[in-house]
Scaffold this motif. Structure first.
Motif, PDB file in Angstrom:
ATOM      1  N   SER A  80       0.862  -1.181   0.000  1.00 22.85           N
ATOM      2  CA  SER A  80       0.000   0.000   0.000  1.00 22.85           C
ATOM      3  C   SER A  80       0.896   1.227   0.000  1.00 22.85           C
ATOM      4  O   SER A  80       1.729   1.392   0.889  1.00 22.85           O
ATOM      5  CB  SER A  80      -0.907   0.015   1.240  1.00 22.85           C
ATOM      6  N   VAL A  83       1.350   7.636   2.249  1.00 28.49           N
ATOM      7  CA  VAL A  83       0.725   8.943   2.047  1.00 28.49           C
ATOM      8  C   VAL A  83       1.488  10.043   2.774  1.00 28.49           C
ATOM      9  O   VAL A  83       1.755  11.108   2.222  1.00 28.49           O
ATOM     10  CB  VAL A  83      -0.743   8.920   2.529  1.00 28.49           C
ATOM     11  N   GLU A  95       3.952  15.165   3.940  1.00 30.24           N
ATOM     12  CA  GLU A  95       3.308  14.369   2.908  1.00 30.24           C
ATOM     13  C   GLU A  95       4.422  13.667   2.142  1.00 30.24           C
ATOM     14  O   GLU A  95       5.570  14.133   2.137  1.00 30.24           O
ATOM     15  CB  GLU A  95       2.497  15.256   1.971  1.00 30.24           C
ATOM     16  N   LEU A 164       1.522   6.784   7.298  1.00 28.60           N
ATOM     17  CA  LEU A 164       0.132   6.551   6.895  1.00 28.60           C
ATOM     18  C   LEU A 164       0.120   6.022   5.466  1.00 28.60           C
ATOM     19  O   LEU A 164       0.834   6.525   4.606  1.00 28.60           O
ATOM     20  CB  LEU A 164      -0.666   7.849   6.984  1.00 28.60           C
ATOM     21  N   ARG A 165      -0.695   4.990   5.217  1.00 29.28           N
ATOM     22  CA  ARG A 165      -0.727   4.329   3.913  1.00 29.28           C
ATOM     23  C   ARG A 165      -2.081   4.547   3.239  1.00 29.28           C
ATOM     24  O   ARG A 165      -3.070   4.881   3.888  1.00 29.28           O
ATOM     25  CB  ARG A 165      -0.423   2.839   4.089  1.00 29.28           C
ATOM     26  N   THR A 166      -2.120   4.353   1.928  1.00 29.42           N
ATOM     27  CA  THR A 166      -3.339   4.641   1.182  1.00 29.42           C
ATOM     28  C   THR A 166      -4.510   3.743   1.565  1.00 29.42           C
ATOM     29  O   THR A 166      -5.665   4.113   1.361  1.00 29.42           O
ATOM     30  CB  THR A 166      -3.098   4.512  -0.337  1.00 29.42           C
ATOM     31  N   ASP A 167      -4.251   2.566   2.134  1.00 31.23           N
ATOM     32  CA  ASP A 167      -5.343   1.691   2.543  1.00 31.23           C
ATOM     33  C   ASP A 167      -5.921   2.080   3.897  1.00 31.23           C
ATOM     34  O   ASP A 167      -6.806   1.399   4.425  1.00 31.23           O
ATOM     35  CB  ASP A 167      -4.895   0.227   2.550  1.00 31.23           C
ATOM     36  N   GLY A 168      -5.430   3.190   4.471  1.00 37.69           N
ATOM     37  CA  GLY A 168      -5.926   3.674   5.750  1.00 37.69           C
ATOM     38  C   GLY A 168      -5.164   3.166   6.954  1.00 37.69           C
ATOM     39  O   GLY A 168      -5.368   3.648   8.070  1.00 37.69           O
ATOM     40  N   SER A 169      -4.288   2.201   6.759  1.00 35.59           N
ATOM     41  CA  SER A 169      -3.488   1.681   7.866  1.00 35.59           C
ATOM     42  C   SER A 169      -2.284   2.576   8.127  1.00 35.59           C
ATOM     43  O   SER A 169      -1.875   3.371   7.273  1.00 35.59           O
ATOM     44  CB  SER A 169      -3.012   0.261   7.561  1.00 35.59           C
ATOM     45  N   THR A 170      -1.709   2.444   9.316  1.00 34.95           N
ATOM     46  CA  THR A 170      -0.500   3.184   9.677  1.00 34.95           C
ATOM     47  C   THR A 170       0.574   2.180  10.080  1.00 34.95           C
ATOM     48  O   THR A 170       0.368   1.370  10.984  1.00 34.95           O
ATOM     49  CB  THR A 170      -0.755   4.151  10.836  1.00 34.95           C
TER      50      THR A 170
END
Length: 227
Positions: A80, A83, A95, A164-170
């Motif tokens: 993923s 972000v 960012e 932070l990753r695009t799939d919403g996970s950290t």
């Protein structure tokens, strides 16, 4: 000399056929020294500080296959794209832009200037995947002032680094160690070689030489996935 940058996503396995990355820019008009002590004093030099990423010579032997992750280590995350990055201990955050390859096979560079973000080399694993994810950032900014990674030298072992990753996970990493390396003797396998589990590399310039206005070293943070 420029060589081809690696494209292997499962880890940057160094071999005779794949070159590895070396941050060689961050030079000229550096501005005031940040609190971390990694950037040079103010300079009135008129040259641009737009950085470039050169490739180091590839080793002639492949990296060893890493051992399995230790029992109790966190499992690798699925791919993923990252972000944003947060490093609370030094109050740094950014960012993240995606860095790829130019037409000549050299690596793209992060943007420059005040407030410019760090970048993720998309040929490396995404943060949280097995292998060393590579994030690059400037130590200074065009026109003076600190860059996004100006404070890396103040980071201590055990400090947390969150991505932070695009799939919403950290993906949360903890700093394991840090080292400065001469750009003339950069240890490609140590920094970019495959790892048993998910790891992170934060890389910036270091070793400012006021006589040339250039940085002679790279500073690397090594971190391992915590959760």
């Amino acid at each position: 000399m420029t060589v081809i940058a690696p494209r292997r996503r499962a880890g940057l396995l160094a071999s005779a056929a794949a070159g590895l990355l070396l941050l060689s820019g961050c030079a000229g008009n550096p501005g005031p020294e940040p609190s971390a002590g990694g950037a040079p004093p103010a300079s009135s030099a008129g040259q641009s500080s737009a950085s470039s990423l050169a490739a180091s010579a590839a080793p002639t032997t492949a990296a060893p296959i890493p051992a399995a992750p230790a029992i109790g280590s966190p499992a690798a995350l699925p791919a993923s794209d990252p972000v944003s990055l947060s490093i609370p201990e030094i109050r740094a955050g950014s960012e993240l832009v995606k860095l790829g390859l130019r037409e000549n096979e050299s690596l793209e560079v992060p943007p420059d200037g005040p407030g410019a973000p760090a970048g993720w080399y998309s040929g490396s694993p995404s943060p949280g995947e097995r292998g060393p994810a590579v994030l690059l950032g400037h130590v200074n900014a065009v026109g003076g002032g600190p860059g996004v990674f100006a404070g890396l030298r103040a980071l201590r072992v055990g400090a947390e680094i969150s991505v932070l990753r695009t799939d919403g996970s950290t993906a949360i990493f903890t700093m394991d160690r840090a080292a400065a390396y001469s750009k003339d003797a950069f240890p490609t396998l140590e920094v970019y070689g495959n790892t048993p589990g998910p790891e992170l590399r934060l890389i910036t310039c270091d070793g400012y030489d006021p006589s040339t206005g250039l940085f002679n070293d790279n500073y690397v943070i090594f971190a391992k996935l915590k959760s």
